[in-house]
Design a protein around this motif. Structure first.
Motif, short mmCIF file in Angstrom:
data_model
loop_
_atom_site.label_atom_id
_atom_site.label_comp_id
_atom_site.label_asym_id
_atom_site.label_seq_id
_atom_site.Cartn_x
_atom_site.Cartn_y
_atom_site.Cartn_z
N LEU A 10 26.51 61.34 63.58
CA LEU A 10 25.40 62.14 62.89
C LEU A 10 25.23 62.14 61.46
CD1 LEU A 10 23.16 63.62 63.58
CD2 LEU A 10 24.28 65.76 63.61
N ARG A 11 26.46 62.25 60.60
CA ARG A 11 26.38 62.01 59.21
C ARG A 11 26.27 60.54 58.63
NH1 ARG A 11 31.19 64.86 58.94
NH2 ARG A 11 32.24 63.13 58.72
N THR A 14 22.29 60.41 59.33
CA THR A 14 21.48 60.94 58.60
C THR A 14 21.45 60.41 57.01
OG1 THR A 14 22.07 63.17 59.69
CG2 THR A 14 21.21 63.40 57.56
N GLU A 15 22.54 59.84 56.64
CA GLU A 15 22.30 59.15 55.44
C GLU A 15 21.86 57.84 55.40
OE1 GLU A 15 26.52 58.56 54.24
OE2 GLU A 15 26.94 60.68 54.02
N LYS A 17 19.12 57.23 57.34
CA LYS A 17 17.70 57.63 57.65
C LYS A 17 17.20 58.12 56.40
CE LYS A 17 16.68 61.79 59.49
NZ LYS A 17 15.90 62.29 58.26
N THR A 18 17.99 58.78 55.50
CA THR A 18 17.50 59.33 54.33
C THR A 18 17.14 58.10 53.46
OG1 THR A 18 18.77 61.26 54.29
CG2 THR A 18 17.93 60.53 52.13
N TYR A 41 14.53 56.31 64.01
CA TYR A 41 14.01 57.34 64.86
C TYR A 41 14.08 57.08 66.46
CZ TYR A 41 11.98 59.25 60.61
OH TYR A 41 11.71 59.73 59.40
N ALA A 44 17.70 57.49 67.47
CA ALA A 44 18.11 58.88 67.65
C ALA A 44 17.68 59.59 68.95
CB ALA A 44 17.51 59.40 66.61
N TRP A 60 12.35 62.98 68.71
CA TRP A 60 12.53 61.65 67.80
C TRP A 60 11.54 60.52 68.13
CZ3 TRP A 60 14.82 61.78 63.49
CH2 TRP A 60 15.93 62.41 63.36
#
Length: 82
Positions: A10-11, A14-15, A17-18, A41, A44, A60
């Motif tokens: 997940l981390r 998230t990185e 995706k950012t 997306y 996810a 999502w």
């Protein structure tokens, strides 16, 4: 979903995706960056579906269409136009 460290996954997602969101926002007509964000997306959503979180998956998948919504596609060449 393969077994593993879900918190780490997940981390990492998230990185990633950012970064994709920042690139996508900086050049909205850049089709490859919009596609990359769309794929993120969608993946996810697929992960959430596999975890039996249908409402989260649906969220999502709805979000997946946002990067594509503002693009102007030339239907004769299938490339995005500025």
């Amino acid at each position: 979903m393969a077994q593993g460290d879900l918190a780490l996954a997940l981390r990492s997602f998230t990185e990633s995706k950012t970064i994709r969101e920042r690139l996508s926002a900086s050049r909205p007509a850049h089709a490859a960056w919009q596609r990359d964000l769309w794929v993120s997306y969608g993946e996810a959503g697929g992960s959430q579906r596999e975890e039996r979180h249908a409402a989260d998956a649906q969220g999502w998948w709805k979000t997946a269409y946002d990067p594509l919504a503002g693009m102007n596609f030339d239907r004769t060449t299938t490339t995005a136009c500025a």
